[in-house]
Design a protein around this motif. Structure first.
Motif, PDB file in Angstrom:
ATOM      1  N   LYS A   7     -11.256  13.407  -7.799  1.00  0.00           N
ATOM      2  CA  LYS A   7     -12.398  13.037  -6.965  1.00  0.00           C
ATOM      3  C   LYS A   7     -13.650  12.778  -7.806  1.00  0.00           C
ATOM      4  CE  LYS A   7     -14.952  14.581  -2.882  1.00  0.00           C
ATOM      5  NZ  LYS A   7     -16.149  13.943  -3.346  1.00  0.00           N
ATOM      6  N   GLU A  15       0.827  -1.210   0.000  1.00  0.00           N
ATOM      7  CA  GLU A  15       0.000   0.000   0.000  1.00  0.00           C
ATOM      8  C   GLU A  15       0.863   1.262   0.000  1.00  0.00           C
ATOM      9  OE1 GLU A  15      -3.732   2.046   2.372  1.00  0.00           O
ATOM     10  OE2 GLU A  15      -3.013   0.080   3.011  1.00  0.00           O
ATOM     11  N   LYS A  44       0.911   4.192  -2.891  1.00  0.00           N
ATOM     12  CA  LYS A  44       0.690   5.605  -2.580  1.00  0.00           C
ATOM     13  C   LYS A  44       1.881   6.460  -2.998  1.00  0.00           C
ATOM     14  CE  LYS A  44      -2.779   4.931   0.932  1.00  0.00           C
ATOM     15  NZ  LYS A  44      -3.203   5.037   2.310  1.00  0.00           N
ATOM     16  N   PHE A  92      -8.928   1.624  -3.630  1.00  0.00           N
ATOM     17  CA  PHE A  92      -8.899   3.084  -3.737  1.00  0.00           C
ATOM     18  C   PHE A  92      -7.721   3.530  -4.595  1.00  0.00           C
ATOM     19  CE2 PHE A  92      -7.439   7.264  -2.324  1.00  0.00           C
ATOM     20  CZ  PHE A  92      -8.559   8.020  -2.625  1.00  0.00           C
ATOM     21  N   ASN A  93      -6.550   2.980  -4.324  1.00  0.00           N
ATOM     22  CA  ASN A  93      -5.361   3.351  -5.096  1.00  0.00           C
ATOM     23  C   ASN A  93      -5.532   2.997  -6.574  1.00  0.00           C
ATOM     24  OD1 ASN A  93      -4.178   4.265  -2.746  1.00  0.00           O
ATOM     25  ND2 ASN A  93      -3.040   2.382  -2.392  1.00  0.00           N
ATOM     26  N   ASP A 132      -4.812  -2.265  -3.514  1.00  0.00           N
ATOM     27  CA  ASP A 132      -5.788  -1.454  -2.800  1.00  0.00           C
ATOM     28  C   ASP A 132      -6.764  -0.844  -3.812  1.00  0.00           C
ATOM     29  OD1 ASP A 132      -6.296   0.145  -0.085  1.00  0.00           O
ATOM     30  OD2 ASP A 132      -6.459   1.558  -1.769  1.00  0.00           O
ATOM     31  N   ASN A 178     -14.946   9.544   1.540  1.00  0.00           N
ATOM     32  CA  ASN A 178     -13.753  10.252   2.019  1.00  0.00           C
ATOM     33  C   ASN A 178     -12.628  10.285   0.989  1.00  0.00           C
ATOM     34  OD1 ASN A 178     -15.002  10.650   4.557  1.00  0.00           O
ATOM     35  ND2 ASN A 178     -14.279   8.651   5.253  1.00  0.00           N
ATOM     36  N   SER A 179     -12.973  10.237  -0.279  1.00  0.00           N
ATOM     37  CA  SER A 179     -11.925  10.196  -1.303  1.00  0.00           C
ATOM     38  C   SER A 179     -11.075  11.465  -1.314  1.00  0.00           C
ATOM     39  CB  SER A 179     -12.511   9.918  -2.685  1.00  0.00           C
ATOM     40  OG  SER A 179     -13.437  10.903  -3.051  1.00  0.00           O
ATOM     41  N   GLU A 204      -4.149  12.963   1.566  1.00  0.00           N
ATOM     42  CA  GLU A 204      -3.123  12.219   2.309  1.00  0.00           C
ATOM     43  C   GLU A 204      -2.042  11.703   1.359  1.00  0.00           C
ATOM     44  OE1 GLU A 204      -2.694   8.430   5.353  1.00  0.00           O
ATOM     45  OE2 GLU A 204      -4.449   8.550   4.054  1.00  0.00           O
ATOM     46  N   ILE A 205      -2.441  11.163   0.222  1.00  0.00           N
ATOM     47  CA  ILE A 205      -1.470  10.671  -0.750  1.00  0.00           C
ATOM     48  C   ILE A 205      -0.560  11.812  -1.208  1.00  0.00           C
ATOM     49  CG2 ILE A 205      -1.206   9.844  -3.131  1.00  0.00           C
ATOM     50  CD1 ILE A 205      -3.685   8.068  -2.615  1.00  0.00           C
ATOM     51  N   GLU A 229     -10.194  13.330   1.232  1.00  0.00           N
ATOM     52  CA  GLU A 229      -9.240  13.231   2.338  1.00  0.00           C
ATOM     53  C   GLU A 229      -8.134  12.231   2.023  1.00  0.00           C
ATOM     54  OE1 GLU A 229     -12.560  12.980   2.690  1.00  0.00           O
ATOM     55  OE2 GLU A 229     -13.123  14.647   3.973  1.00  0.00           O
ATOM     56  N   LYS A 230      -8.514  11.113   1.428  1.00  0.00           N
ATOM     57  CA  LYS A 230      -7.520  10.096   1.083  1.00  0.00           C
ATOM     58  C   LYS A 230      -6.566  10.601   0.006  1.00  0.00           C
ATOM     59  CE  LYS A 230     -10.396   6.158   2.339  1.00  0.00           C
ATOM     60  NZ  LYS A 230     -11.071   4.937   1.878  1.00  0.00           N
TER      61      LYS A 230
END
Length: 161
Positions: free
Chosen positions: A61, A4, A8, A37-38, A35, A68-69, A75-76, A71-72
């Motif tokens: 997005k 992961e 990222k 999402f990734n 992952d 919460n995409s 973070e990346i 926010e994720k």
């Protein structure tokens, strides 16, 4: 470094510097991302780049239907900088993909042997799957001309869709 984190890191590099993607686009496929999402971020990133757009959180997005995409994504972009070169990260992801595929093949072969399936069919299947795993190696070093040619083809195909 775990899978992961590698995912990222490469997304971070691509989003902040799309040239890193252009230079390595043939080596990165959605299957490298475990992952979900990734994987979705990569697919969204690729769509934007192929359409000539600059990827950012807002544009990415729009393609991602995960809670919460934003926010994720933030973070990346903010936390996953790396001193590693993009190619090093991609090669590590490719090695992980080969390991996953090999483990799946081993499990399949064990089940085939337990179920006393035809040994010649099992061997044929194993050969085909091993060839697929080995094909990951063949994508290793690609000339810049080939990369540009394939990127041009990707863009043309994307424009037709």
């Amino acid at each position: 470094m775990n899978q992961e984190e590698l995912e990222k890191q490469i997304l971070h590099k691509f989003i902040l510097n799309p040239e890193a993607y252009y230079n390595n686009h043939e080596l990165v496929k959605p299957d490298l991302f475990v992952d979900e999402f990734n994987k979705e971020v990569f697919i969204a990133f690729k769509k934007l780049v192929l359409n000539g757009e600059t990827p950012d959180i807002i544009k990415l997005k729009k393609f991602i239907n995960i809670q919460n995409s934003a926010e994720k994504l933030a973070e990346i972009i903010s936390r996953y900088d790396s001193f590693n070169e993009s190619l090093s990260i991609i090669l590590a992801l490719n090695e992980n993909e080969k390991s996953r595929r090999l483990q799946l093949l081993i499990n399949h072969l064990n089940n085939s042997l337990k179920n006393k399936e035809d040994i010649l069919e099992t061997l044929d299947f194993a050969k085909i799957e091993l060839d697929k795993i080995n094909d990951l190696d063949k994508s290793g070093v690609v000339s810049m001309n080939d990369r540009l040619e394939n990127l041009t083809k990707d863009i043309k195909i994307s424009k037709l869709k």
